[in-house]
Design an enzyme around this catalytic site. Structure first.
Site, PDB file in Angstrom:
ATOM      1  CB  THR A 154       7.821  46.458  15.127  1.00 26.38           C
ATOM      2  OG1 THR A 154       8.371  45.281  15.728  1.00 26.38           O
ATOM      3  CG2 THR A 154       8.741  47.610  15.380  1.00 26.38           C
ATOM      4  CB  ALA A 180      15.939  32.323  24.249  1.00 23.21           C
ATOM      5  CB  ALA A 219      18.930  36.039   8.619  1.00 22.42           C
ATOM      6  CB  ALA A 275      14.044  33.290   8.896  1.00 25.63           C
ATOM      7  CB  CYS A 279      10.620  37.138  17.377  1.00 28.55           C
ATOM      8  SG  CYS A 279      11.000  38.634  18.305  1.00 28.55           S
TER       9      CYS A 279
END
EC number: 1.1.1.22
Length: 480
Positions: A88, A160, A218, A221, A272
């Site tokens: 993506t 991770a 979220a 972020a 990411c």
């Protein structure tokens, strides 16, 4: 027998499906990809990605209930549950360029699923996708369904890299989002049953579709924000004589904050963090929330600032020029224990030094010369397209040599930049390195992994992010 098919044999699809196959011997798992080279590698002794523990898992299941194939349509049509783990990338042109996610690969996957399906299917979003993607995919599937029923679930990945297998064995949580309809709840239960083979029930969380999609963005972020916060502090520490390691240790002792993701560094990388924040920014702007968008933009701005600051420090310390000087680069992967170079800070640091005409000698124990040259010549965001759509033979950067030995990299170098925290960099013979370097010899530690005091005793001029500055460096301020 339940059949699972995963479209996409990358960093998410491969390890996730391997662990599902290991933990669920009664389920047949097939990973499909249109890249022949990638599938060939998954079927060989040399897997296409490096991840501690992955080899053992694949070898135990491959050929038993884990298969890798390029016959995408056959296995999708036979599957009960289809995971979609395709690229993506961030859009580079058109509406939302530089921020929005490009759903081209997702859409073509959805159309293909609708095309080849002869039985009802559960379609699971596995790759990071913008909020409301499920709705778009649902529309494509419904309008092309030919009477076949599809249920869409969001099952975001929280792995991770470097600890992916351990994360899969013992996840903090597994998140499954679905429709709040009887059919949606039934689909959620079917996926729950797969994970329940090894994940305790209280760690399997269920939400609506949008909450699951947004939770992924979220989470990334918030993690990136912590890194940018401590990196912002590191700049202040250098200017005041404070030590960022001591500051972050003290801050992390507060149980409300905790110690994780508080290591100052040259910046965050990986596939990411930046992409998901840009995505979040775009979603906020589209929903008329410019102040919220601006808040998250700052996380990326600080990350870019940190990389620029590091380059400026290198150049200013070495008499304001690195032209024709050999600079050794230790580490190119975005973090240790992975060969992944997507959005690695090393790319921007190396490009910054090359812009000042430095000669770079790069050593990373897991990254190939082809990958390094590819990363240094590709345009931004090109990396997130499938390999066969990336530039075939990137032009090589003549100022760059890639070596397979740390001592070779530093021979006759003026400076050394540590950009990945590989354990082996902590135990090298730095006296030997010093003896073979040009003088004055500089070390720029972008990961705070070396013993600054010991290196200074050997004779190095050392810059460590967020640490009190060497007297030499105080005389040569880095002007942005």
């Amino acid at each position: 027998m339940v059949k699972i098919c995963c479209i996409g044999a990358g960093y998410v699809g491969g390890p996730t499906m391997a662990v599902i196959a290991l933990k669920c011997p009664s389920i047949e798992v097939v990973v499909v990809d249109i890249s022949v080279a990638r599938i060939t590698a998954w079927n060989s002794d040399q897997l296409p990605i490096y991840e501690p523990g992955l080899d053992d898992v694949v070898k135990e299941c491959r050929g038993r209930n884990l298969f890798f194939s390029t016959d995408v349509e056959k296995h999708v049509s036979e599957a009960d549950i289809v995971f979609v783990s395709v690229n993506t990338p961030t859009k580079t042109r058109g509406l939302g360029a530089g921020k929005a996610a490009d759903l081209t690969y997702w859409e073509s996957a959805a159309r293909m699923i609708a095309d080849v399906s002869k039985s009802d299917k559960i379609v699971v979003e596995k790759s990071t996708v913008p909020v409301k993607t499920a709705e778009a995919i649902e529309k494509i599937l419904t309008h092309n369904s030919k009477g076949i029923k599809f249920q869409i679930l969001s099952n975001p990945e929280f792995l991770a890299e470097g600890t992916a297998i351990e994360d899969l064995f013992k996840p903090d949580r597994v998140l499954i989002g679905g429709r709040e309809t009887p059919e949606g709840q039934k689909a959620i239960q079917a996926l729950k049953d797969v994970y329940a083979h090894w994940v305790p029930e209280d760690r399997i969380l269920t939400t609506n579709l949008w909450s699951a999609e947004l939770s992924k963005l979220a989470a990334n972020a918030f993690l990136a924000q912590r890194i940018s916060s401590v990196n912002a502090m590191s700049a202040l520490c250098e200017n005041t004589g404070a030590d960022v390691t001591q500051v972050s240790y003290a801050v992390g002792k507060d149980t409300r904050i905790g110690p994780k993701f508080l290591n100052a560094s040259v910046g965050f990388g990986g596939s990411c963090f930046q992409k998901d924040i840009l995505n979040l920014v775009y979603i906020c702007e589209c929903n008329g929330l410019p102040e919220v968008a601006e808040y998250w933009k700052q996380v990326i701005k600080i990350n870019d600032y940190q990389k620029n600051r590091f380059v400026n420090r290198v150049v200013s310390s070495m008499f304001n020029t690195v032209s024709t000087k050999k600079i050794a680069i230790f580490g190119f992967a975005f973090k240790k224990d992975t060969g992944d170079t997507r959005e690695t800070p090393a790319i921007d640091v190396c490009k910054g030094l090359l812009g000042d005409k430095a000669m770079l000698s790069i050593y990373d124990p897991q990254v190939t010369e082809d990958q390094i040259q590819r990363d240094l010549t590709m345009k931004k965001f090109d990396w997130d397209h499938p390999v066969h759509l990336q530039p075939m033979s990137p032009t090589t950067v003549k100022q760059v040599t890639v070596v397979w030995d740390a001592y070779e990299a530093t021979k006759d170098a003026h400076g050394l930049c540590i950009l990945t925290e590989w354990d082996e960099f902590k135990t090298l013979d730095y006296q030997k390195i010093y003896d073979n370097m040009q003088k004055p010899a500089f070390v720029f530690d972008g990961r705070n992994i070396v013993n600054t005091q010991k290196l200074r005793e050997i004779g190095f001029i050392v810059y460590s992010i967020g640490k009190p500055l060497d007297a030499w460096l105080k005389d040569m301020p880095a002007v942005a």
